[in-house]
Motif scaffolding. Structure first.
Motif, PDB file in Angstrom:
ATOM      1  N   ASP A   1      -9.132   5.550   2.540  1.00 40.76           N
ATOM      2  CA  ASP A   1      -8.928   6.492   3.627  1.00 40.76           C
ATOM      3  C   ASP A   1      -7.489   6.994   3.492  1.00 40.76           C
ATOM      4  O   ASP A   1      -7.193   7.751   2.581  1.00 40.76           O
ATOM      5  N   GLN A   2      -6.592   6.522   4.323  1.00 36.76           N
ATOM      6  CA  GLN A   2      -5.209   7.000   4.291  1.00 36.76           C
ATOM      7  C   GLN A   2      -4.310   6.218   3.336  1.00 36.76           C
ATOM      8  O   GLN A   2      -3.243   6.690   2.963  1.00 36.76           O
ATOM      9  N   LEU A   3      -4.753   5.005   2.932  1.00 34.76           N
ATOM     10  CA  LEU A   3      -3.899   4.144   2.109  1.00 34.76           C
ATOM     11  C   LEU A   3      -4.592   3.728   0.814  1.00 34.76           C
ATOM     12  O   LEU A   3      -5.812   3.559   0.775  1.00 34.76           O
ATOM     13  N   LEU A   4      -3.766   3.526  -0.201  1.00 35.26           N
ATOM     14  CA  LEU A   4      -4.198   2.955  -1.483  1.00 35.26           C
ATOM     15  C   LEU A   4      -3.503   1.609  -1.638  1.00 35.26           C
ATOM     16  O   LEU A   4      -2.348   1.455  -1.236  1.00 35.26           O
ATOM     17  N   VAL A   5      -4.181   0.651  -2.254  1.00 33.67           N
ATOM     18  CA  VAL A   5      -3.513  -0.609  -2.559  1.00 33.67           C
ATOM     19  C   VAL A   5      -2.696  -0.401  -3.835  1.00 33.67           C
ATOM     20  O   VAL A   5      -3.136   0.266  -4.775  1.00 33.67           O
ATOM     21  N   GLU A   6      -1.492  -0.921  -3.855  1.00 38.65           N
ATOM     22  CA  GLU A   6      -0.638  -0.810  -5.032  1.00 38.65           C
ATOM     23  C   GLU A   6      -1.095  -1.875  -6.031  1.00 38.65           C
ATOM     24  O   GLU A   6      -1.235  -3.043  -5.681  1.00 38.65           O
ATOM     25  N   SER A   7      -1.344  -1.477  -7.265  1.00 36.47           N
ATOM     26  CA  SER A   7      -2.032  -2.341  -8.223  1.00 36.47           C
ATOM     27  C   SER A   7      -1.235  -3.569  -8.656  1.00 36.47           C
ATOM     28  O   SER A   7      -1.818  -4.629  -8.882  1.00 36.47           O
ATOM     29  N   LYS A   8       0.080  -3.475  -8.784  1.00 40.33           N
ATOM     30  CA  LYS A   8       0.840  -4.669  -9.174  1.00 40.33           C
ATOM     31  C   LYS A   8       0.781  -5.720  -8.072  1.00 40.33           C
ATOM     32  O   LYS A   8       0.633  -6.912  -8.347  1.00 40.33           O
ATOM     33  N   SER A   9       0.871  -5.278  -6.817  1.00 40.06           N
ATOM     34  CA  SER A   9       0.786  -6.247  -5.725  1.00 40.06           C
ATOM     35  C   SER A   9      -0.601  -6.880  -5.681  1.00 40.06           C
ATOM     36  O   SER A   9      -0.734  -8.066  -5.357  1.00 40.06           O
ATOM     37  N   LEU A  10      -1.638  -6.110  -6.022  1.00 33.55           N
ATOM     38  CA  LEU A  10      -2.983  -6.677  -6.088  1.00 33.55           C
ATOM     39  C   LEU A  10      -3.062  -7.716  -7.204  1.00 33.55           C
ATOM     40  O   LEU A  10      -3.629  -8.794  -7.015  1.00 33.55           O
ATOM     41  N   LYS A  11      -2.481  -7.404  -8.346  1.00 34.45           N
ATOM     42  CA  LYS A  11      -2.480  -8.356  -9.468  1.00 34.45           C
ATOM     43  C   LYS A  11      -1.779  -9.664  -9.077  1.00 34.45           C
ATOM     44  O   LYS A  11      -2.279 -10.756  -9.356  1.00 34.45           O
ATOM     45  N   LEU A  12      -0.655  -9.556  -8.389  1.00 36.99           N
ATOM     46  CA  LEU A  12       0.063 -10.758  -7.955  1.00 36.99           C
ATOM     47  C   LEU A  12      -0.724 -11.522  -6.893  1.00 36.99           C
ATOM     48  O   LEU A  12      -0.765 -12.757  -6.905  1.00 36.99           O
ATOM     49  N   PHE A  13      -1.374 -10.798  -5.988  1.00 36.20           N
ATOM     50  CA  PHE A  13      -2.222 -11.435  -4.970  1.00 36.20           C
ATOM     51  C   PHE A  13      -3.358 -12.208  -5.631  1.00 36.20           C
ATOM     52  O   PHE A  13      -3.604 -13.371  -5.315  1.00 36.20           O
ATOM     53  N   LEU A  14      -4.050 -11.575  -6.575  1.00 39.77           N
ATOM     54  CA  LEU A  14      -5.146 -12.255  -7.271  1.00 39.77           C
ATOM     55  C   LEU A  14      -4.624 -13.444  -8.076  1.00 39.77           C
ATOM     56  O   LEU A  14      -5.266 -14.493  -8.136  1.00 39.77           O
ATOM     57  N   GLY A  15      -3.455 -13.286  -8.681  1.00 39.94           N
ATOM     58  CA  GLY A  15      -2.865 -14.383  -9.441  1.00 39.94           C
ATOM     59  C   GLY A  15      -2.510 -15.573  -8.575  1.00 39.94           C
ATOM     60  O   GLY A  15      -2.462 -16.712  -9.055  1.00 39.94           O
ATOM     61  N   ALA A  16      -2.261 -15.350  -7.293  1.00 41.87           N
ATOM     62  CA  ALA A  16      -1.916 -16.437  -6.378  1.00 41.87           C
ATOM     63  C   ALA A  16      -3.074 -17.409  -6.183  1.00 41.87           C
ATOM     64  O   ALA A  16      -2.875 -18.534  -5.723  1.00 41.87           O
TER      65      ALA A  16
ATOM     66  N   SER B   1       0.845  -1.189   0.000  1.00 42.07           N
ATOM     67  CA  SER B   1       0.000   0.000   0.000  1.00 42.07           C
ATOM     68  C   SER B   1       0.883   1.241   0.000  1.00 42.07           C
ATOM     69  O   SER B   1       2.064   1.176   0.345  1.00 42.07           O
ATOM     70  N   VAL B   2       0.283   2.341  -0.413  1.00 44.04           N
ATOM     71  CA  VAL B   2       0.966   3.641  -0.394  1.00 44.04           C
ATOM     72  C   VAL B   2       0.028   4.653   0.241  1.00 44.04           C
ATOM     73  O   VAL B   2      -1.186   4.464   0.281  1.00 44.04           O
ATOM     74  N   GLN B   3       0.606   5.735   0.730  1.00 44.51           N
ATOM     75  CA  GLN B   3      -0.194   6.815   1.290  1.00 44.51           C
ATOM     76  C   GLN B   3      -1.100   7.396   0.206  1.00 44.51           C
ATOM     77  O   GLN B   3      -0.688   7.536  -0.949  1.00 44.51           O
ATOM     78  N   ASN B   4      -2.305   7.728   0.575  1.00 42.18           N
ATOM     79  CA  ASN B   4      -3.260   8.336  -0.340  1.00 42.18           C
ATOM     80  C   ASN B   4      -2.995   9.846  -0.389  1.00 42.18           C
ATOM     81  O   ASN B   4      -3.289  10.546   0.588  1.00 42.18           O
ATOM     82  N   PRO B   5      -2.458  10.361  -1.508  1.00 50.42           N
ATOM     83  CA  PRO B   5      -2.172  11.794  -1.561  1.00 50.42           C
ATOM     84  C   PRO B   5      -3.429  12.664  -1.659  1.00 50.42           C
ATOM     85  O   PRO B   5      -3.350  13.878  -1.515  1.00 50.42           O
ATOM     86  N   GLN B   6      -4.590  12.040  -1.871  1.00 50.40           N
ATOM     87  CA  GLN B   6      -5.864  12.770  -1.954  1.00 50.40           C
ATOM     88  C   GLN B   6      -6.795  12.349  -0.814  1.00 50.40           C
ATOM     89  O   GLN B   6      -8.015  12.270  -0.990  1.00 50.40           O
ATOM     90  N   ALA B   7      -6.237  12.082   0.346  1.00 45.40           N
ATOM     91  CA  ALA B   7      -7.020  11.563   1.476  1.00 45.40           C
ATOM     92  C   ALA B   7      -8.064  12.545   1.993  1.00 45.40           C
ATOM     93  O   ALA B   7      -8.975  12.144   2.729  1.00 45.40           O
ATOM     94  N   ASP B   8      -7.983  13.804   1.583  1.00 45.96           N
ATOM     95  CA  ASP B   8      -8.960  14.789   2.049  1.00 45.96           C
ATOM     96  C   ASP B   8     -10.245  14.779   1.213  1.00 45.96           C
ATOM     97  O   ASP B   8     -11.181  15.516   1.507  1.00 45.96           O
TER      98      ASP B   8
END
Length: 154
Positions: free
Chosen positions: A70-85, A29-36
């Motif tokens: 909220d404060q975090l975004l999921v990083e899309s490549k890690s999501l792709k690898l998670f789903l691929g698992a 995950s990464v910090q959400n730069p648009q969390a507001d």
């Protein structure tokens, strides 16, 4: 920008191996730069696969994951690898769908999340699985998932 919110990512931009099991897959995950601001993020995985835990036959689904960060975004490549698992993971449709949602909730703690698992038929019966977490904040535009129910050949 003095702080690099992407500096701790380990999978993006490099060679990666598809995890053997969703439980050991790393979701980053990464910090959400648009969390507001409240907004919807959508991931669509129209070729999701897993295995039947009883027969080891492949199961296929069209997944639609929507969340309001909220404060975090999921990083899309890690999501792709998670789903691929899940490709070599044996579990029923319901377990796969809800497990994906719960893992995302644990990782990024969104304000709201929903997943639609539109599973293709096996044995003549399609199974669609839906899960939601949290309340949609007022004023957020929430599009329909747009996946038609199974109709067969007609």
């Amino acid at each position: 920008m003095s702080d690099n919110i992407y500096q701790n990512l380990e999978q993006l931009g490099g060679a990666t191996v598809l995890p053997d099991d969703p439980k050991t897959a790393i979701l980053e995950s990464v910090q959400n730069p648009q969390a507001d601001v409240d907004y919807v993020v959508r991931f669509t995985a129209p070729e999701f696969t897993s295995l039947c835990p009883m027969t080891a036959q492949p199961d296929f689904a069209h997944l639609v994951i929507d969340y309001i960060p909220d404060q975090l975004l999921v990083e899309s490549k890690s999501l792709k690898l998670f789903l691929g698992a899940f490709r070599n993971h044996g579990a029923f449709h319901e377990d796969c769908t809800v497990s994906i949602a719960r893992r995302l909730i644990d990782e990024i703690n969104p304000k709201w999340l929903r997943i639609g698992g539109y599973w293709y038929p096996r044995g003549g019966i399609p199974i669609d699985v839906f899960y939601a977490f949290g309340e949609v904040p007022k004023g957020v535009w929430l599009p329909e998932q747009g996946v038609a129910g199974y109709r067969g050949r007609g």
